[in-house]
Each structure stands twice: as C-alpha cells, then as structure tokens.
Write a protein that holds these residues in place. Structure first.
Motif, short mmCIF file in Angstrom:
data_model
loop_
_atom_site.label_atom_id
_atom_site.label_comp_id
_atom_site.label_asym_id
_atom_site.label_seq_id
_atom_site.Cartn_x
_atom_site.Cartn_y
_atom_site.Cartn_z
N TRP A 148 0.96 -1.06 0.00
CA TRP A 148 0.08 0.06 0.06
C TRP A 148 0.76 1.35 0.10
CZ3 TRP A 148 -0.51 3.95 3.98
CH2 TRP A 148 -1.27 4.52 3.69
N ALA A 149 1.80 1.16 0.69
CA ALA A 149 2.67 2.31 0.82
C ALA A 149 3.70 2.80 -0.53
CB ALA A 149 3.79 2.26 1.93
N ALA A 166 2.44 1.73 -3.46
CA ALA A 166 1.39 2.27 -4.60
C ALA A 166 1.02 3.66 -4.20
CB ALA A 166 0.05 1.13 -4.48
N ASP A 167 0.58 3.93 -2.93
CA ASP A 167 0.42 5.31 -2.62
C ASP A 167 1.58 6.35 -3.13
OD1 ASP A 167 -1.66 6.95 -1.27
OD2 ASP A 167 -0.09 7.54 0.20
N ASP A 168 2.67 5.83 -3.09
CA ASP A 168 3.82 6.84 -3.38
C ASP A 168 4.11 6.76 -5.08
OD1 ASP A 168 4.56 7.53 -1.01
OD2 ASP A 168 5.87 5.97 -0.76
N LYS A 201 -1.31 1.80 -8.72
CA LYS A 201 -2.14 2.83 -8.02
C LYS A 201 -3.51 2.22 -7.47
CE LYS A 201 -1.82 7.09 -6.45
NZ LYS A 201 -0.62 7.61 -5.92
N ALA A 205 -3.51 1.04 -3.59
CA ALA A 205 -3.41 1.92 -2.85
C ALA A 205 -4.89 2.23 -2.18
CB ALA A 205 -2.90 3.33 -3.26
N LYS A 206 -5.97 1.44 -2.80
CA LYS A 206 -7.25 1.86 -2.26
C LYS A 206 -7.28 1.48 -0.77
CE LYS A 206 -12.12 0.65 -2.96
NZ LYS A 206 -12.55 2.00 -3.10
N PRO A 262 -6.09 -1.54 3.97
CA PRO A 262 -5.43 -1.10 2.58
C PRO A 262 -6.17 -2.57 2.03
CG PRO A 262 -3.73 -2.06 4.14
CD PRO A 262 -4.65 -1.56 5.07
N ALA A 320 -4.68 -4.06 -1.46
CA ALA A 320 -3.30 -4.87 -1.12
C ALA A 320 -3.43 -6.21 -0.19
CB ALA A 320 -2.48 -3.66 -0.50
N ASN A 324 -1.95 14.87 -2.62
CA ASN A 324 -1.91 13.36 -2.09
C ASN A 324 -3.59 13.07 -1.98
OD1 ASN A 324 0.59 12.61 -2.41
ND2 ASN A 324 1.18 12.91 -0.25
N GLY A 347 -5.49 10.63 -4.54
CA GLY A 347 -6.27 9.55 -4.06
C GLY A 347 -7.69 9.40 -4.24
#
Length: 680
Positions: A387-388, A390-392, A397, A400-401, A409, A412, A674, A678
């Motif tokens: 998740w971290a 994907a969030d970056d 992407k 990161a849901k 998460p 993920a 961010n 998101g």
C-alpha cells in the motif's frame, strides 16, 4: 570555397558541445530522479488508516511474529550439531546482533511515524531507487514467509491427525514435477491464508485481538516447558565428558545410530563441546529466529502514539523473545543430553525421555498457536508495504485503495493473500526460504546506514519546525521571520573544507559540509564492509586474505572515527540509538556478513526477482512517482503561511531532509496533492 570547411568546424564543434551538454543534463536529471527523496508529513492526525493499536498490541504483534515455530524446532538442531548446551550463549549473541538492528528501527519509528517500514526509511534518506529495491525485497520476504509458514501449519496439523490430508492429496491430486512443484497441492494451507486475509481485511483491531490470544497461549506453553525443564532436568547434562556420552550411547537408542556413535561427531562434551567457533556458528543460525520484529515498524499510521509505542514495542518484543529462546534451549539441554536431541521434534522427544509423554499435547497446541501468530505476523506487514509503495506511485495505483469502512488497505491485503495462497498451493518453498533472508538483511543494512547518515545532517529551518507545535499562527509567522533574519549567524553559512576541520569541527551543530562528509564516509564504509565480508567468506584463513582483512578493518575503523568526530544533530526524539556510530556500523557488518553466507543459487534467484522489479519500476514507477509529480508541478511546501520554496528542477531539496529530521509531531500538513490523487 576553401574557407567553407574551416567556417563549418566551429559550428560543428559547438553543435557537438551542445549535444554533449544536453546528454549530460539528461543523464544527470535521470540520476536525480533515481535519488530523489520523499518529503514526509508527520502530522499524526493525517492518516487514511485507523489509529486503534496501543503499545501492548505492538508487543504482542512483534512477539507473535518473531517467536514462531522455530522455538519448538531450532533449539534441538543447533544444540545437537553446533553448540551443545552453549546454545544459550548462541541465542545471547544472536539477540545482541538483532537488537542492533532493532534499535535502528526504533529510532526511525520515533522519527518517521508512517506506514512503510524500511521502505519508507530508505525513501526519506537515500532516495527512490534504494527505497524501491528495499520494498520490492520486503514483499518477496513476506510472500515466501507467509506461504512457507502456511504449509508448515498444514503439515503440523496433518501430523496430529495421522497424515490423512497428505495421503488423500497424494492419492488423488499428485503433481509430478519434482524440483518445480510440490508433491501435491496444499489446499489446507490455501484455506488458512484466505481466512487470515479476510480477518486482516475486516479490521486491524480484530486481527490484533486474535494475535494476542494466540500469542498468550504460546507464551504459557513455553513457560510450562521452561518450568518442566528446571524441575526434571539436571546440570549433569551440561558437564558430560566424551567417555560418559559414549557409554550412554551404547546403552540408549535415542536418536544416535551405531554408525554415528562409531564416527562420533558431537564434540568433546562439557558445556561448550564444539568450542567457541561452534557457539558462533550456532549464533548465525539463531539470528534468523529473531527476524520478524520489523513488522511493528509497518504500523506507523495505525498506532495511537507511534513515536512512543513503536520503539517500546520493538525493544520489548526482542527482549521477551530472547528470554523465551534462552529458557527453552536451557530446559531442553538440561532434560536430555544435547547429542540425543531430535532435530525435528526436540520437545516431544525430551518429554518422553523424562517420562512426561502427556506434555507432548501441550507442545502440539503451543506449536500450532506459534505457527498461527507467525503466519499473521508475516501477512500483517505485507499489504502495508504494498500500500505504501502504491500510494507513492511506485507500484500500481489501484493497490493503494483503502476501505472507507474498515480503514484497511483492502485491495493490497486481498492481492497479497491471493499471491501467497497460490504459492503455498503449488510450490515446495524449501529452496526459496533463503530469499527471505536477503530481503530482511538488506532492509536491516539500509536502515542502519540511514540512521548513521541522518544523525549527522543539518536542520535548516529548525526554529520554524521545532516551535510549530507550541505556537499559534501569528507567533509562528513571527518566529519564522526571525529565523530567516538569523540565518547569517546560524552554523549553516559558508564552510571551507580542511583536514583540521574534519577531525576538529568548529561548529557544535551539523553543517552542510559535515553532513556531506558523513554521506561520503558512510558510502565508503558500506563499500568497505561489503568487500570485507566477501573476502572473509571466500578467502578463509589464507595469508593474503588475513592481510587484506586487517587492512580493511583498520581503514573502516579510521572512517568510523571520522564520522564520530562530526557534530551530531540535537533534534529531540522519543528514542535515539545510543553509542553512535558504533551500533549502526556493527549492525551493517553483521547483516552483510550473513548475506554473504548465502549460496550462489539464492543470489541467482534474487537477481531474477530484481530484474522483474526493475521492469516494473522503470516501466511504471519512475513515471508515476508521487514525488516526481510534486516536483514537476512546482509544488511548494507551506507551513502556516511560511512558504518554503523547494528546488523543483530535479535537484535534491535540502528542506526534504529537514522535514523529517525535526520532531515528527511538529509538522503541519504540507499539501493536498496526495488527497486529490487518492480521490481521483
């Protein structure tokens, strides 16, 4: 006409120079993309995950993940073949080596209370490429760990019910692909993984509660084992001579064949039958028994007070695990002579030896609980690292849901569970288990190096950041303007390099020059440690090897001394690694040395995994990186009206490190980019 070629020459030269300049600029820009660091917003209120865990939850998570089935198996094998009763010293040395890494993780947990563990710590310090390498290998470690522990759980349960599952699957679902696939698909392991994936997706608080129940049962069983060993054991088993052992072997049938007794490969008896080299060999194996505490570092956005809870959780879980390993290994070798211990099931055999066969049922329950917590400990951090990343923007992407209801998460968690279930279903993971070690040891090494670098870096807008949490808006704006006016008298002005200044710095606070010197020294030290470990493993005790090792050791000590002479950051943190720079340097050495012990086949498989990772990173991650998008958009970090303009042309931004070098509680949300990303 004769002059025309002469007139073209300057034009061609200028064109070539322009092309070379453009090529160099592109190459430099590409290099800066790989080394761009992450700006961390350490505001504790700004989290998309649920902050519901406390310190006890983290300790239970660390103990459950670390104190797995190895405690029921490892002590017997190491005591019999490596250390004898001195296995207690092996566990002590292994625990001290693990604590070195644990302390480094604890400082970062206090400094950067965000989800991502070693991946995030690398990202904010040494750059994006190293962060991706770390995160990619952590994912591999967690996937293999989950799959292998699930198969072990299935095998242990099957053993208790008479191997009915194995016989049925071999008869009806056999897979004839030796060396590639397992003998039969392990459907029970798949079921366990899917159940725990559902539990993790349902909520982190519920997962922590289940983990605490199983961990407490495991601890109670181990306490019973230790007390039993003290009651039924005898110190005579720590003082046996070789003659006594030979006589016992001739009249006993416990785990020693006639051929083994004739060859006699179990040392000279006594407390340390294989000498101190045997103790060190056992410690290298026992080190892996303490792997797992790093899952605590992935909970940064799910803990109520991460700066306090994460350091306490890491150190306390390592201490509890050491006491458990020490006690069980001591009980085993007191109950039964070390050379008779069973390598696969030492505790049941030892209880049978002392006439307590009924205790084997308690051991079976404890081992299943230990496997359950170990499995949960391997599955818990995996989706959070994914998740971290994907969030970056470094992984796809959609991973990161976050579920709005459970605040976990979700995608993920389900994706990682499915991948681990497929691996457990099809593959025999014995040859892949060593790959777990590379990922974990690489993460330990980078975290230690990051601590070494960060503690000597300057904190430029220190007045603004350090007072941000205690002042209101008007006071903060005034303090920032004052800090701007004081820039000339702060120790961040023009510095000139000199040998004397390297050993006797004039400033008591870090400067850009001293920070740069530490960066160079730390990089050189990492290279020297790598070469030292390669020579130590491959060269043995050859004369050239010993001479080279002495030279490398002296040079490493000299560079460490230079780092020690530089001024340290005075940032207030809830926890700091003591004895800097000794602890991070020793931790780096231990981890790299253990990595060099792995065989060639493991490194080839590691290279293949990294090739897949680089295809993903250079094909997707580098173009979709959140940090890259922020710089490209010309984003400016704003702190309550104080606009801190960042260099957005690809240059490393000095304030990026200051953003997390300062007290993490004291930063305001830096941007809304961010959140918009998101939502989109």
């Amino acid at each position: 006409q004769h002059c025309q070629p002469l007139q073209l020459k300057p034009f061609v030269a200028r064109s070539l120079l322009t092309v070379k300049t453009m090529a160099c600029e592109k190459l430099l820009g590409f290099g800066k993309q790989l080394l761009r660091v992450k700006v961390v917003d350490c505001n504790l209120e700004d989290s998309r995950l649920s902050r519901c865990l406390n310190t006890f939850d983290l300790i239970a998570l660390g103990v459950g993940s670390t104190l797995g089935a190895g405690v029921y198996v490892l002590a017997g094998a190491v005591a019999r073949e490596n250390a004898g009763p001195a296995i207690v010293l092996s566990f002590l040395i292994a625990a001290l080596a693990s604590v070195l890494a644990g302390l480094c993780y604890a400082e970062f947990g206090a400094r950067v209370p965000k989800t991502g563990s070693a991946y995030l710590y690398s990202y904010v310090t040494v750059g994006e490429l190293w962060a991706f390498i770390t995160g990619w290998n952590l994912i591999l470690s967690y996937v293999i760990g989950t799959s292998s522990v699930a198969r072990a759980w299935s095998a242990t349960f099957d053993e208790l019910i008479g191997k009915h599952i194995e016989h049925f699957c071999k008869a009806h679902m056999s897979m004839n692909a030796p060396g590639i696939l397992a003998e039969y698909p392990d459907m029970f392991a798949v079921l366990i993984i899917l159940i725990l994936s559902g539990l993790l997706a349902f909520g982190v608080k519920e997962s922590a509660m289940v983990n605490k129940v199983f961990t407490c049962i495991n601890i109670l069983v181990l306490l019973f084992v230790v007390v039993s060993g003290l009651v039924k054991g005898t110190l005579k088993n720590w003082r046996l001579t070789q003659e006594e052992m030979m006589n016992i072997t001739n009249t006993s049938t416990y785990n020693v064949s006639v051929e083994e007794a004739a060859e006699w490969k179990y040392g000279e008896g006594g407390f340390m039958p294989f000498g101190f080299t045997g103790v060190l060999s056992g410690a290298a194996t026992c080190f892996y028994a303490f792997v797992g505490f790093d899952c605590i570092a992935t909970t940064g956005e799910e803990v109520k007070n991460p700066q306090r809870a994460i350091p306490i959780g890491i150190v306390a879980s390592l201490l509890i695990c050491f006491v458990a390993y020490f006690g069980v290994s001591a009980a085993l070798t007191l109950m039964m002579p070390y050379y008779m211990l069973d390598k696969n099931s030492p505790l049941p055999v030892a209880f049978k030896y002392v006439g307590w066969e009924g205790a084997t049922y308690a051991v079976a329950v404890g081992s299943l609980c230990a496997l359950s917590t170990s499995l949960l400990g391997a599955m818990f951090p995996m989706p959070r690292v994914i998740w971290a990343m994907a969030d970056d923007g470094l992984l796809f992407k959609f991973l990161a849901k976050v579920s709005p209801r459970t605040k976990t998460p979700l995608i993920a968690t389900l994706t990682s569970g499915i991948v681990a279930a497929v691996m457990a279903f099809l593959f025999d993971l014995k040859d892949l288990v060593d790959l777990m070690s590379i990922g974990t040891l690489l993460a330990y090494t980078l975290v230690a190096a990051c601590v070494l670098v960060l503690r000597y870096q300057p904190e430029q807008p220190s007045l603004a950041y350090e007072r941000a949490n205690t002042l209101d808006e008007s006071e903060l704006t005034e303090s920032v303007s004052n800090s701007d006016s004081q820039t000339g008298i702060l120790p961040f002005g023009e510095d000139k390099f000199s040998i004397k200044g390297l050993f006797f710095p004039e400033n008591s606070n870090p400067t850009h020059l001293s920070g740069f010197a530490v960066n160079i020294c730390a990089s050189s030290l990492g290279l020297l440690v790598f070469v030292f470990c390669v020579v130590a493993v491959q060269g043995g005790m050859e004369t050239w090897s010993v001479v080279l090792l002495i030279f490398l050791a002296v040079l490493s000590a000299f560079i460490t001394f230079i780092i020690w002479r530089q001024p340290e950051s005075k940032t207030k943190l809830s926890f700091k690694v003591p004895l800097l720079p000794i602890i991070p340097v020793v931790s780096m050495f231990v981890n790299v040395y253990l990595m060099m012990q792995l065989d060639r086949g493991t490194w080839i498989r590691f290279a293949l995994w990294m090739l897949i990772g680089f295809i993903i990173y250079f094909g997707y991650g580098i173009r979709h990186s959140t940090e890259g998008a922020l710089r490209h958009a010309g984003t400016e970090t704003t702190l309550n009206g104080y606009k801190q303009t960042s260099s957005l042309n690809g240059d490393p931004m000095a304030p990026e490190k200051e953003a997390f070098l300062t007290d993490p509680n004291e930063l305001e949300p830096r941007n809304q980019w961010n959140e918009e990303e998101g939502e989109s």
